[in-house]
Design a protein around this motif. Structure first.
Motif, PDB file in Angstrom:
ATOM      1  N   LYS A 146      27.579 -27.595 -13.099  1.00  0.00           N
ATOM      2  CA  LYS A 146      28.048 -27.025 -14.374  1.00  0.00           C
ATOM      3  C   LYS A 146      27.523 -27.844 -15.561  1.00  0.00           C
ATOM      4  N   GLU A 147      26.207 -28.090 -15.525  1.00  0.00           N
ATOM      5  CA  GLU A 147      25.565 -28.844 -16.603  1.00  0.00           C
ATOM      6  C   GLU A 147      24.395 -28.036 -17.134  1.00  0.00           C
ATOM      7  N   PRO A 148      23.996 -28.275 -18.380  1.00  0.00           N
ATOM      8  CA  PRO A 148      22.763 -27.631 -18.847  1.00  0.00           C
ATOM      9  C   PRO A 148      21.544 -28.376 -18.288  1.00  0.00           C
ATOM     10  N   PRO A 149      20.354 -27.763 -18.307  1.00  0.00           N
ATOM     11  CA  PRO A 149      19.158 -28.482 -17.850  1.00  0.00           C
ATOM     12  C   PRO A 149      18.870 -29.659 -18.786  1.00  0.00           C
ATOM     13  N   SER A 150      18.250 -30.708 -18.235  1.00  0.00           N
ATOM     14  CA  SER A 150      17.985 -31.857 -19.107  1.00  0.00           C
ATOM     15  C   SER A 150      16.486 -32.099 -19.306  1.00  0.00           C
ATOM     16  N   HIS A 151      15.661 -31.129 -18.881  1.00  0.00           N
ATOM     17  CA  HIS A 151      14.199 -31.270 -19.069  1.00  0.00           C
ATOM     18  C   HIS A 151      13.639 -29.858 -18.983  1.00  0.00           C
ATOM     19  N   ILE A 152      12.579 -29.555 -19.752  1.00  0.00           N
ATOM     20  CA  ILE A 152      12.129 -28.165 -19.759  1.00  0.00           C
ATOM     21  C   ILE A 152      11.406 -27.742 -18.482  1.00  0.00           C
ATOM     22  N   ILE A 153      10.861 -28.690 -17.710  1.00  0.00           N
ATOM     23  CA  ILE A 153      10.297 -28.244 -16.421  1.00  0.00           C
ATOM     24  C   ILE A 153      11.036 -28.826 -15.211  1.00  0.00           C
ATOM     25  N   ALA A 154      11.856 -29.830 -15.437  1.00  0.00           N
ATOM     26  CA  ALA A 154      12.601 -30.444 -14.318  1.00  0.00           C
ATOM     27  C   ALA A 154      14.071 -30.544 -14.729  1.00  0.00           C
ATOM     28  N   PRO A 155      14.805 -29.441 -14.554  1.00  0.00           N
ATOM     29  CA  PRO A 155      16.159 -29.370 -15.127  1.00  0.00           C
ATOM     30  C   PRO A 155      17.118 -30.446 -14.616  1.00  0.00           C
ATOM     31  N   ALA A 156      16.894 -30.919 -13.372  1.00  0.00           N
ATOM     32  CA  ALA A 156      17.824 -31.904 -12.807  1.00  0.00           C
ATOM     33  C   ALA A 156      17.170 -33.288 -12.746  1.00  0.00           C
ATOM     34  N   ILE A 157      16.292 -33.566 -13.689  1.00  0.00           N
ATOM     35  CA  ILE A 157      15.546 -34.839 -13.663  1.00  0.00           C
ATOM     36  C   ILE A 157      16.487 -36.045 -13.741  1.00  0.00           C
ATOM     37  N   HIS A 158      17.672 -35.821 -14.298  1.00  0.00           N
ATOM     38  CA  HIS A 158      18.618 -36.920 -14.492  1.00  0.00           C
ATOM     39  C   HIS A 158      19.434 -37.218 -13.230  1.00  0.00           C
ATOM     40  N   LYS A 159      19.243 -36.414 -12.191  1.00  0.00           N
ATOM     41  CA  LYS A 159      20.057 -36.590 -10.974  1.00  0.00           C
ATOM     42  C   LYS A 159      19.251 -37.344  -9.909  1.00  0.00           C
ATOM     43  N   SER A 160      19.912 -38.279  -9.264  1.00  0.00           N
ATOM     44  CA  SER A 160      19.268 -38.984  -8.155  1.00  0.00           C
ATOM     45  C   SER A 160      19.481 -38.176  -6.864  1.00  0.00           C
ATOM     46  N   ARG A 161      18.770 -38.564  -5.821  1.00  0.00           N
ATOM     47  CA  ARG A 161      18.928 -37.892  -4.522  1.00  0.00           C
ATOM     48  C   ARG A 161      20.382 -37.993  -4.046  1.00  0.00           C
ATOM     49  N   GLN A 162      20.980 -39.169  -4.262  1.00  0.00           N
ATOM     50  CA  GLN A 162      22.386 -39.356  -3.839  1.00  0.00           C
ATOM     51  C   GLN A 162      23.315 -38.418  -4.614  1.00  0.00           C
ATOM     52  N   ASP A 163      23.046 -38.261  -5.924  1.00  0.00           N
ATOM     53  CA  ASP A 163      23.877 -37.346  -6.736  1.00  0.00           C
ATOM     54  C   ASP A 163      23.847 -35.946  -6.120  1.00  0.00           C
ATOM     55  N   VAL A 164      22.625 -35.499  -5.740  1.00  0.00           N
ATOM     56  CA  VAL A 164      22.464 -34.135  -5.221  1.00  0.00           C
ATOM     57  C   VAL A 164      23.157 -34.007  -3.860  1.00  0.00           C
ATOM     58  N   ALA A 165      23.034 -35.041  -3.020  1.00  0.00           N
ATOM     59  CA  ALA A 165      23.690 -35.000  -1.695  1.00  0.00           C
ATOM     60  C   ALA A 165      25.207 -34.855  -1.871  1.00  0.00           C
ATOM     61  N   GLU A 166      25.773 -35.624  -2.810  1.00  0.00           N
ATOM     62  CA  GLU A 166      27.231 -35.548  -3.042  1.00  0.00           C
ATOM     63  C   GLU A 166      27.627 -34.180  -3.583  1.00  0.00           C
ATOM     64  N   LEU A 167      26.786 -33.639  -4.480  1.00  0.00           N
ATOM     65  CA  LEU A 167      27.071 -32.335  -5.091  1.00  0.00           C
ATOM     66  C   LEU A 167      27.075 -31.224  -4.029  1.00  0.00           C
ATOM     67  N   PHE A 168      26.070 -31.230  -3.153  1.00  0.00           N
ATOM     68  CA  PHE A 168      25.985 -30.204  -2.104  1.00  0.00           C
ATOM     69  C   PHE A 168      27.192 -30.308  -1.161  1.00  0.00           C
ATOM     70  N   ALA A 169      27.586 -31.545  -0.853  1.00  0.00           N
ATOM     71  CA  ALA A 169      28.729 -31.733   0.051  1.00  0.00           C
ATOM     72  C   ALA A 169      29.999 -31.200  -0.605  1.00  0.00           C
ATOM     73  N   GLU A 170      30.161 -31.527  -1.900  1.00  0.00           N
ATOM     74  CA  GLU A 170      31.394 -31.139  -2.594  1.00  0.00           C
ATOM     75  C   GLU A 170      31.466 -29.627  -2.852  1.00  0.00           C
ATOM     76  N   LYS A 171      30.354 -29.052  -3.332  1.00  0.00           N
ATOM     77  CA  LYS A 171      30.409 -27.642  -3.770  1.00  0.00           C
ATOM     78  C   LYS A 171      30.068 -26.650  -2.675  1.00  0.00           C
ATOM     79  N   LEU A 172      29.228 -27.065  -1.712  1.00  0.00           N
ATOM     80  CA  LEU A 172      28.767 -26.093  -0.719  1.00  0.00           C
ATOM     81  C   LEU A 172      29.178 -26.466   0.706  1.00  0.00           C
ATOM     82  N   ASN A 173      29.780 -27.643   0.837  1.00  0.00           N
ATOM     83  CA  ASN A 173      30.105 -28.172   2.156  1.00  0.00           C
ATOM     84  C   ASN A 173      28.848 -28.235   3.043  1.00  0.00           C
TER      85      ASN A 173
END
Ligand code: SF4
Length: 464
Positions: A146-173
C-alpha cells in the motif's frame, strides 16, 4: 506508511536523509543501474549520433503536437481503436471506469504505468467495484505494501529482498527467500489473475501518429499478457508521448532500454495497432486509447520549460542524482521523483503545492550529463526557481538582487548586516519581516562569518 505530499517536501526529505537503511538500499540499486547503463553505452556504436536522433524525434513531436495527435487519432480509429480525450485526471478516471462498467469488468490487470498513478486510477476503479491487480513485479510489491512507486522504472527500488520476503509472507502467505523464489511466487499468484481478467490497462511508452500504433516496452511479459489475455485493453497515454513515424519510434527504442536498464533492447516490445482482427488468434477484441492532457498543453506554450515534456522516462537522471540517491522517491510526495520528477510535478501540479521542490536540487548537473535526450534539468530548475521567487515577490529578494548589481552598495549593506547579525533572527519575527528569514542562516559556522571578499583577499595574499 504516512501520506507524503509535495507541499511537505522539505520535512520529508530531511527525514528520509537520516534513514541509513534506505540510503544503503538506494546506493546499491542506483549504482547497479548506472553500472549496467555505462557498460551498455560504452559498447554502443555511434552513441552520440543515436542520442541526437532520439532527441530530434522527441523535439519534432513536441513542435508538431496538435497535428500529430490528430493524425494519431485518425489512424488509430481506422485500425479499430476507440480514441478518447481526457482534459484532466477526473475526466480520465471517469472515462476508464465508464469503459470498465460498460464491459462489466470485475477483474482488471494492469501493466506498470506512471500516468495511471498520476491520475490515481486504481482507487477509482476499486470504488466502482472492480478488483485491480498490478502485474509488474515492482508495482505488485508496492501495491501489496500500500505504497506509491518510488522510482519511474523500478517502483520498489526502496525495498530489500528481505522486505519483499516478509511482505509476501504477511499478505499472501507465500514463503520464499531468494529473488528467483520470490519472483516465481509472484508469477504464480498473478497467473490466475491474467486468466480471470475482463480488462487490461496499460500506459504507453509512445504512440505512432503515422500508423495509429501504441508501443509498449517491458521485461517481464506481464504487459503482453495484460494486452492479449483479457478481451478489452485500455491504454492511457499522456499527450506528449506521440511520435511522428515508426522510424522515430525505432530511434527512441535504440536508446530507451540502454539508458534505462543497460539492455540493447527490452525483452518485449509490443506494437499494438488496433484490436484483434478477423482470423488472428490473440489480442484484445476491443482496444481503447485514452489521451490525457492534465496540464501539458498549457506547458507547451512555455519556450523553456516545455523541454521537460521531451522525457521518455528512462529513469537515468534519478539514478545519477545525489539527492535522489539520498532520499529516494517517496520524499518528493509525488508519483514523479528525482530531477525529472521535480520538473514534471512542479509544472503539472498547482504552484502552491510544489514551491520547495526545485530547491531540493543541488544544480550539480549529473542529471543533464546523464540524460540521453539532452534535457537540461539545472537550467529548467533555475527557471522554476525564478518563477517561485516571482510568486513570492519577496521585497528582500528584490533588494538583494538590486544590491548584487552594485558592488559598492553591496559591500556597505553587507558590513551593516554583519553588525546587525546577532539581532537578525530577532528581526525576522517582527511583523512584515518574515521574508528576511530566507537570507538569514543562523547555522552559519563561525569560520564563515568573515566576509567572502575578505577571505578571497587573504587567500590571494597567501598564494603570493
Ligand atoms: S529526463 Fe532524461 S534521463 Fe531523466 S528520465 Fe527523462 S529521458 Fe531519462
Amino acid at each position: 506508511m504516512k501520506e507524503m505530499t509535495t507541499r511537505d517536501f522539505r520535512n520529508q526529505s530531511a527525514e528520509a536523509s537520516h534513514n541509513a537503511t534506505l540510503r544503503a538500499v538506494l546506493t546499491h540499486a542506483t549504482g547497479y543501474f548506472m553500472g549496467k547503463r555505462a557498460a551498455s553505452l560504452d559498447a554502443f556504436p555511434g552513441r552520440d549520433e543515436h542520442f541526437a536522433r532520439a532527441r530530434a524525434a522527441r523535439l519534432n513531436a513536441l513542435s508538431r503536437l496538435p497535428e500529430l495527435l490528430e493524425e494519431l487519432e485518425r489512424n488509430a480509429t481506422a485500425a479499430g481503436t476507440q480514441v478518447h480525450w481526457a482534459a484532466d485526471a477526473a475526466e480520465a478516471r471517469a472515462l476508464i471506469t465508464g469503459i470498465a462498467q460498460a464491459v462489466g469488468a470485475r477483474v482488471i490487470v494492469k501493466g506498470k504505468s506512471m500516468v495511471t498513478e498520476e491520475i490515481a486510477l486504481n482507487p477509482a476503479l476499486e470504488a466502482a467495484g472492480a478488483e485491480v491487480w498490478e502485474t509488474d513485479l515492482g508495482e505488485f510489491i508496492v501495491q501489496l505494501a500500500k505504497e506509491p512507486p518510488s522510482h519511474i522504472i523500478a517502483p520498489a527500488i526502496h525495498k530489500s529482498r528481505q522486505d519483499v520476503a516478509e511482505l509476501f509472507a504477511e499478505k499472501l502467505n507465500l514463503h520464499g527467500q531468494s529473488i528467483p523464489e520470490l519472483t516465481l511466487l509472484a508469477r504464480q499468484a498473478l497467473r490466475e489473475k491474467f486468466l480471470a481478467a475482463d480488462m487490461g490497462i496499460t500506459g504507453a511508452n509512445m504512440a505512432v501518429a503515422q500508423t495509429g500504433s501504441v508501443i509498449l516496452v517491458e521485461n517481464e511479459g506481464n504487459i503482453r499478457m495484460s494486452t492479449t489475455c483479457p478481451p478489452v485493453h485500455v491504454a492511457l497515454m499522456s499527450l506528449e508521448k506521440v511520435v511522428a513515424t515508426l522510424e522515430d519510434a525505432a530511434d527512441l527504442l535504440r536508446v530507451l532500454p540502454r539508458s534505462a536498464t543497460g539492455q540493447k533492447m527490452s525483452s518485449y516490445v509490443s506494437v499494438l495497432t488496433g484490436p484483434r482482427k478477423q482470423g488472428e488468434t490473440d489480442g484484445a477484441r476491443e482496444m481503447h486509447l485514452v489521451i490525457l492532457d492534465n496540464g501539458r498543453s498549457g506547458l507547451l506554450a512555455d519556450p523553456v520549460l516545455r523541454e521537460a515534456l521531451a522525457c521518455f522516462r528512462c529513469g537515468a537522471c534519478l539514478n545519477s542524482c545525489p539527492v535522489y540517491q539520498t532520499i529516494g522517491g517517496h520524499a518528493y510526495g509525488s508519483v514523479y521523483s528525482g530531477p525529472i520528477g521535480t520538473l514534471l510535478s512542479s509544472l503539472l501540479l498547482p504552484p502552491d503545492q510544489t514551491r520547495d521542490l526545485p530547491y531540493g536540487c543541488t544544480l550539480c548537473g549529473a542529471c543533464a550529463r546523464t540524460c540521453p535526450l539532452g534535457i537540461n534539468h539545472p537550467k529548467l530548475m533555475l527557471a522554476l526557481r525564478q518563477r517561485v521567487a516571482g510568486e513570492r515577490a519577496n521585497p528582500f529578494a528584490a533588494a538583494h538582487s538590486m544590491l548584487a548589481r552594485h558592488p559598492l552598495a553591496y559591500r556597505f549593506a553587507a558590513t551593516a548586516a554583519r553588525a546587525l547579525d546577532p539581532h537578525l533572527e530577532l528581526l525576522t519575527r517582527l511583523p512584515g519581516m518574515s521574508g528576511l528569514a530566507e537570507f538569514v542562516d543562523s547555522r552559519q559556522p563561525p569560520e564563515l562569518k568573515k566576509p567572502f571578499s575578505a577571505r578571497g583577499r587573504a587567500a590571494k595574499k597567501e598564494q603570493k
